[in-house]
Design a protein around this motif. Structure first.
Motif, PDB file in Angstrom:
ATOM      1  N   UNK A   1      28.655   4.770  -9.515  1.00  0.00           N
ATOM      2  CA  UNK A   1      29.407   6.004  -9.734  1.00  0.00           C
ATOM      3  C   UNK A   1      28.541   7.018 -10.471  1.00  0.00           C
ATOM      4  N   UNK A   2      29.014   8.273 -10.557  1.00  0.00           N
ATOM      5  CA  UNK A   2      28.214   9.316 -11.213  1.00  0.00           C
ATOM      6  C   UNK A   2      28.295   9.239 -12.735  1.00  0.00           C
ATOM      7  N   UNK A   3      27.216   9.682 -13.393  1.00  0.00           N
ATOM      8  CA  UNK A   3      27.262   9.984 -14.827  1.00  0.00           C
ATOM      9  C   UNK A   3      27.957  11.332 -14.932  1.00  0.00           C
ATOM     10  N   UNK A   4      29.049  11.381 -15.697  1.00  0.00           N
ATOM     11  CA  UNK A   4      29.890  12.587 -15.738  1.00  0.00           C
ATOM     12  C   UNK A   4      29.072  13.805 -16.149  1.00  0.00           C
ATOM     13  N   UNK A   5      29.201  14.871 -15.348  1.00  0.00           N
ATOM     14  CA  UNK A   5      28.615  16.193 -15.581  1.00  0.00           C
ATOM     15  C   UNK A   5      27.091  16.233 -15.512  1.00  0.00           C
ATOM     16  N   UNK A   6      26.486  15.236 -14.922  1.00  0.00           N
ATOM     17  CA  UNK A   6      25.054  15.369 -14.665  1.00  0.00           C
ATOM     18  C   UNK A   6      24.844  16.302 -13.478  1.00  0.00           C
ATOM     19  N   UNK A   7      25.808  16.280 -12.542  1.00  0.00           N
ATOM     20  CA  UNK A   7      25.798  17.165 -11.375  1.00  0.00           C
ATOM     21  C   UNK A   7      27.245  17.664 -11.240  1.00  0.00           C
ATOM     22  N   UNK A   8      27.671  18.596 -12.157  1.00  0.00           N
ATOM     23  CA  UNK A   8      29.104  18.861 -12.349  1.00  0.00           C
ATOM     24  C   UNK A   8      29.863  19.247 -11.086  1.00  0.00           C
ATOM     25  N   UNK A   9      29.234  19.975 -10.178  1.00  0.00           N
ATOM     26  CA  UNK A   9      29.956  20.405  -8.978  1.00  0.00           C
ATOM     27  C   UNK A   9      30.294  19.222  -8.077  1.00  0.00           C
ATOM     28  N   UNK A  10      29.583  18.107  -8.279  1.00  0.00           N
ATOM     29  CA  UNK A  10      29.759  16.980  -7.358  1.00  0.00           C
ATOM     30  C   UNK A  10      30.350  15.727  -7.986  1.00  0.00           C
ATOM     31  N   UNK A  11      30.843  15.826  -9.228  1.00  0.00           N
ATOM     32  CA  UNK A  11      31.381  14.629  -9.889  1.00  0.00           C
ATOM     33  C   UNK A  11      32.409  13.909  -9.022  1.00  0.00           C
ATOM     34  N   UNK A  12      33.434  14.649  -8.601  1.00  0.00           N
ATOM     35  CA  UNK A  12      34.540  14.007  -7.867  1.00  0.00           C
ATOM     36  C   UNK A  12      34.068  13.482  -6.517  1.00  0.00           C
ATOM     37  N   UNK A  13      33.211  14.255  -5.841  1.00  0.00           N
ATOM     38  CA  UNK A  13      32.720  13.823  -4.524  1.00  0.00           C
ATOM     39  C   UNK A  13      31.892  12.543  -4.652  1.00  0.00           C
ATOM     40  N   UNK A  14      31.072  12.463  -5.698  1.00  0.00           N
ATOM     41  CA  UNK A  14      30.233  11.267  -5.880  1.00  0.00           C
ATOM     42  C   UNK A  14      31.072  10.053  -6.277  1.00  0.00           C
ATOM     43  N   UNK A  15      32.077  10.286  -7.114  1.00  0.00           N
ATOM     44  CA  UNK A  15      32.941   9.167  -7.502  1.00  0.00           C
ATOM     45  C   UNK A  15      33.708   8.646  -6.285  1.00  0.00           C
ATOM     46  N   UNK A  16      34.261   9.569  -5.522  1.00  0.00           N
ATOM     47  CA  UNK A  16      34.995   9.181  -4.318  1.00  0.00           C
ATOM     48  C   UNK A  16      34.073   8.433  -3.353  1.00  0.00           C
ATOM     49  N   UNK A  17      32.861   8.927  -3.213  1.00  0.00           N
ATOM     50  CA  UNK A  17      31.902   8.304  -2.308  1.00  0.00           C
ATOM     51  C   UNK A  17      31.539   6.874  -2.744  1.00  0.00           C
ATOM     52  N   UNK A  18      31.453   6.647  -4.072  1.00  0.00           N
ATOM     53  CA  UNK A  18      31.141   5.291  -4.554  1.00  0.00           C
ATOM     54  C   UNK A  18      32.260   4.323  -4.128  1.00  0.00           C
ATOM     55  N   UNK A  19      33.513   4.745  -4.241  1.00  0.00           N
ATOM     56  CA  UNK A  19      34.622   3.890  -3.800  1.00  0.00           C
ATOM     57  C   UNK A  19      34.618   3.720  -2.284  1.00  0.00           C
ATOM     58  N   UNK A  20      34.451   4.838  -1.551  1.00  0.00           N
ATOM     59  CA  UNK A  20      34.525   4.759  -0.092  1.00  0.00           C
ATOM     60  C   UNK A  20      33.395   3.900   0.468  1.00  0.00           C
ATOM     61  N   UNK A  21      32.171   4.084  -0.036  1.00  0.00           N
ATOM     62  CA  UNK A  21      31.037   3.278   0.450  1.00  0.00           C
ATOM     63  C   UNK A  21      31.284   1.797   0.197  1.00  0.00           C
ATOM     64  N   UNK A  22      31.878   1.499  -0.952  1.00  0.00           N
ATOM     65  CA  UNK A  22      32.170   0.093  -1.278  1.00  0.00           C
ATOM     66  C   UNK A  22      33.175  -0.489  -0.295  1.00  0.00           C
ATOM     67  N   UNK A  23      34.201   0.293  -0.001  1.00  0.00           N
ATOM     68  CA  UNK A  23      35.235  -0.187   0.930  1.00  0.00           C
ATOM     69  C   UNK A  23      34.663  -0.343   2.337  1.00  0.00           C
ATOM     70  N   UNK A  24      33.765   0.555   2.722  1.00  0.00           N
ATOM     71  CA  UNK A  24      33.139   0.437   4.054  1.00  0.00           C
ATOM     72  C   UNK A  24      32.321  -0.848   4.139  1.00  0.00           C
ATOM     73  N   UNK A  25      31.612  -1.188   3.053  1.00  0.00           N
ATOM     74  CA  UNK A  25      30.851  -2.443   3.046  1.00  0.00           C
ATOM     75  C   UNK A  25      31.800  -3.641   3.158  1.00  0.00           C
ATOM     76  N   UNK A  26      32.923  -3.561   2.459  1.00  0.00           N
ATOM     77  CA  UNK A  26      33.906  -4.652   2.531  1.00  0.00           C
ATOM     78  C   UNK A  26      34.393  -4.826   3.966  1.00  0.00           C
ATOM     79  N   UNK A  27      34.765  -3.731   4.612  1.00  0.00           N
ATOM     80  CA  UNK A  27      35.240  -3.825   6.005  1.00  0.00           C
ATOM     81  C   UNK A  27      34.160  -4.418   6.901  1.00  0.00           C
ATOM     82  N   UNK A  28      32.943  -3.946   6.732  1.00  0.00           N
ATOM     83  CA  UNK A  28      31.828  -4.384   7.581  1.00  0.00           C
ATOM     84  C   UNK A  28      31.608  -5.898   7.461  1.00  0.00           C
TER      85      UNK A  28
END
Ligand code: ADP
Length: 178
Positions: A84-111
């Motif tokens: 997941x992201x370190x909060x406010x290291x890339x402030x415009x993308x915090x939520x997108x990076x956090x969401x992506x960490x969960x989604x990528x994990x779930x995609x690996x689980x499905x695979x």
């Protein structure tokens, strides 16, 4: 607290993720995948040297992505290391990076045919993401994924302390409000 999303159960519990008997545990890892403090340290202590060696072969892992390893001495079969992201290291993308960490994990689980899995609260410890902001991102990402992926049977969020557990309960109640 438990809700049905599509064909899956989404569950919130307070506890220690290393003790969960599910197919895969998710780890709040750092990019180097070399263990650390918090939940990462707990998973590596319980998993043992085989887990660290498996990580060494896959590092580094960019923020917002995830890598799957075997689980060493843990009861689960796999560990999926999500960065997941370190909060406010890339402030415009915090939520997108956090969401992506969960989604990528779930995609690996499905695979990998993983049906029952447990997440900690990514980024809300040492990485400083405020829990009240992170919980709706985490839960809405998982809910959207479950609505589209009936192969997953159980997602259990294992929340270590009562403040985190309460924040996730509140976020889930308001996301699922009719
Ligand atoms: P990050 O670096 O991604 O912020 P941390 O491990 O510091 O990761 O914290 C993420 C969350 O994991 C925090 O809410 C912390 O309290 C929680 N946590 C720590 N140990 C455990 C554990 N054994 N099981 C579940 N959650 C844990």
């Amino acid at each position: 607290m438990q809700r049905t999303i599509g064909g899956a159960v989404l569950e919130l519990v307070q506890g220690d993720i290393t003790l969960q008997e599910v197919d895969a545990l998710f780890n709040a890892a750092n990019s180097r995948l070399m263990g650390g403090g918090g939940v990462d340290g707990a998973i590596h202590r319980a998993g043992g040297p085989a887990l660290l060696e498996a990580c060494r072969q896959l590092a580094p892992c960019p923020t917002g992505e995830a890598r799957l390893t075997t689980a060493g001495n843990l009861k689960a079969q796999y560990v999926i290391h999500a960065v997941g992201p370190i909060y406010q290291r890339d402030p415009a993308n915090d939520a997108a990076l956090l969401s992506s960490a969960y989604r990528s994990s779930l995609e690996l689980a499905s695979y990998h045919g993983i049906r029952r899995l447990a997440f900690p609260s990514l980024s809300t410890g040492a990485y400083g993401y405020p829990i009240d902001e992170a919980a709706p991102v985490a839960l809405s990402t998982v809910i959207t994924y479950l609505q589209q992926h009936p192969e997953i049977e159980l997602v259990r969020f294992v929340l270590f302390d009562s403040r985190t557990f309460d924040a996730y309960q509140q976020a889930l109640a308001s996301l699922l409000k009719p």
